[in-house]
Enzyme design. Sequence first.
Site, PDB file in Angstrom:
ATOM      1  N   LEU A   1     -25.312 -39.138  29.117  1.00  0.00           N
ATOM      2  CA  LEU A   1     -25.853 -38.108  29.997  1.00  0.00           C
ATOM      3  C   LEU A   1     -25.789 -38.547  31.457  1.00  0.00           C
ATOM      4  O   LEU A   1     -25.183 -37.884  32.289  1.00  0.00           O
ATOM      5  CB  LEU A   1     -27.302 -37.804  29.623  1.00  0.00           C
ATOM      6  N   THR A   2     -26.401 -39.680  31.763  1.00  0.00           N
ATOM      7  CA  THR A   2     -26.527 -40.145  33.147  1.00  0.00           C
ATOM      8  C   THR A   2     -25.163 -40.460  33.752  1.00  0.00           C
ATOM      9  O   THR A   2     -24.293 -41.049  33.102  1.00  0.00           O
ATOM     10  CB  THR A   2     -27.412 -41.400  33.212  1.00  0.00           C
TER      11      THR A   2
ATOM     12  N   PRO B   1     -23.013 -41.925  37.459  1.00  0.00           N
ATOM     13  CA  PRO B   1     -23.229 -42.863  38.569  1.00  0.00           C
ATOM     14  C   PRO B   1     -23.972 -42.271  39.755  1.00  0.00           C
ATOM     15  O   PRO B   1     -24.788 -42.942  40.381  1.00  0.00           O
ATOM     16  CB  PRO B   1     -21.803 -43.279  38.944  1.00  0.00           C
TER      17      PRO B   1
ATOM     18  N   GLU C   1     -35.414 -42.900  30.542  1.00  0.00           N
ATOM     19  CA  GLU C   1     -35.848 -41.655  29.891  1.00  0.00           C
ATOM     20  C   GLU C   1     -36.881 -40.898  30.729  1.00  0.00           C
ATOM     21  O   GLU C   1     -37.843 -40.330  30.202  1.00  0.00           O
ATOM     22  CB  GLU C   1     -36.380 -41.943  28.472  1.00  0.00           C
TER      23      GLU C   1
ATOM     24  N   GLU D   1     -42.241 -41.016  38.275  1.00  0.00           N
ATOM     25  CA  GLU D   1     -42.361 -39.869  39.192  1.00  0.00           C
ATOM     26  C   GLU D   1     -41.982 -38.571  38.498  1.00  0.00           C
ATOM     27  O   GLU D   1     -42.631 -37.525  38.680  1.00  0.00           O
ATOM     28  CB  GLU D   1     -41.481 -40.106  40.425  1.00  0.00           C
TER      29      GLU D   1
END
Length: 384
Positions: free
Chosen positions: A126-127, A129, A367, A371
């Site tokens: 998913l993530t 750069p 995950e 914040e």
Amino acid sequence: MLDYRLDTETEALRTTVREFAREVIAPQIGEFYERDEFPTEIVRQMGELGLFGLPFPEEYGGAGGTYFDLCVALEELARVDSSMAITVEAGVSLGAMPIYRFGTDEQKKEWLPRLCAGEALGAFGLTEPGGGSDAGATRTTARLEDGHWVINGSKAFITNAGTDLTQLVTVTAVTGTRPDGGKEISAIIVPSGTPGFVVGQRYSKVGWNASDTRELSFTDVRVPEENLVGERGRGYAQFLSILDEGRIAISALSVGLAQGCVDESVKYAGEREAFGQPIGKNQAIQFMIADMEVRASTARLAYYRAAEKMLRGEPFKREASIAKLYSSEVAMDNARYATQVHGGYGFMNEFPVGRFYRDAKILEIGEGTSEVQRMLIARDLGVG
């Protein structure tokens, strides 16, 4: 009355995993950690123990348990080592769960038996750069061409992506434009070894050194159209629902680390002598350890509550965020206190609390950062 006592089967699971962690993982994990090496054989043993199949039905090779069973196991693993705990958590929550929740019957039959047995590991890409917490800013693309998805882009910080056991990664990619002009994001299975799919070198990390984390790149990667997981355009929404569950698991892992800090501090306070007596005789040490136990016990109740609501089929997003936020910060606090109890030895990697301190920080980031959790809790309360 609320009763958070574990039933007989879950208590037996806790005992089994605790013994495995202490007898198999503890004696050797430090060496893997310092060599920055993934312990494939330990992971295979966790598969043989059935840990990767805990929350899945027996028809797919699972144990027929619940997500709470997984959380209990993760807590016990993390009391000894977080690298192995996150390997199981990611393998289940991110590797297998998307296929179980949203995959076709064919996808489930093809992948789940091996994933549940720990013979194969899956990852979720998913993530990116430049994305971080802004997962909706996906730039990886996938276009349909002659019955195949053609994928181009890159992913970052992907757990279990390049081990000897890794056999697939499910990636999110932009597959079109929604009617409102926004990005249509879908999830697609990419088997390991697919031409154009390149797994980068292991990151040099502060903690979780015995866990596998890498960057991935995709250059004209072609996979069959039927590798789509769930509905086209629902990939991002699907992953958000998986992430809600995963936050409970990360909370359990955090509680395990926090409790491990208590375990090691109690042990050390009874053994280490200063000024002619064990340091545990000093009220300052007693108070630090007492505060650590209070935090760990309270955090455990938070993830128990979130898991309870989830298993009842009730909305649990807020409770999952509360549990993840609180327990991850408790893990960081307890790691700091445990290091202080150990004094100079707490700064030495040969002591488990040295690993605990290095492992704790990522729990406030992965995950969903602290914040982000506060933002989600506030939104659920109707603020903002």
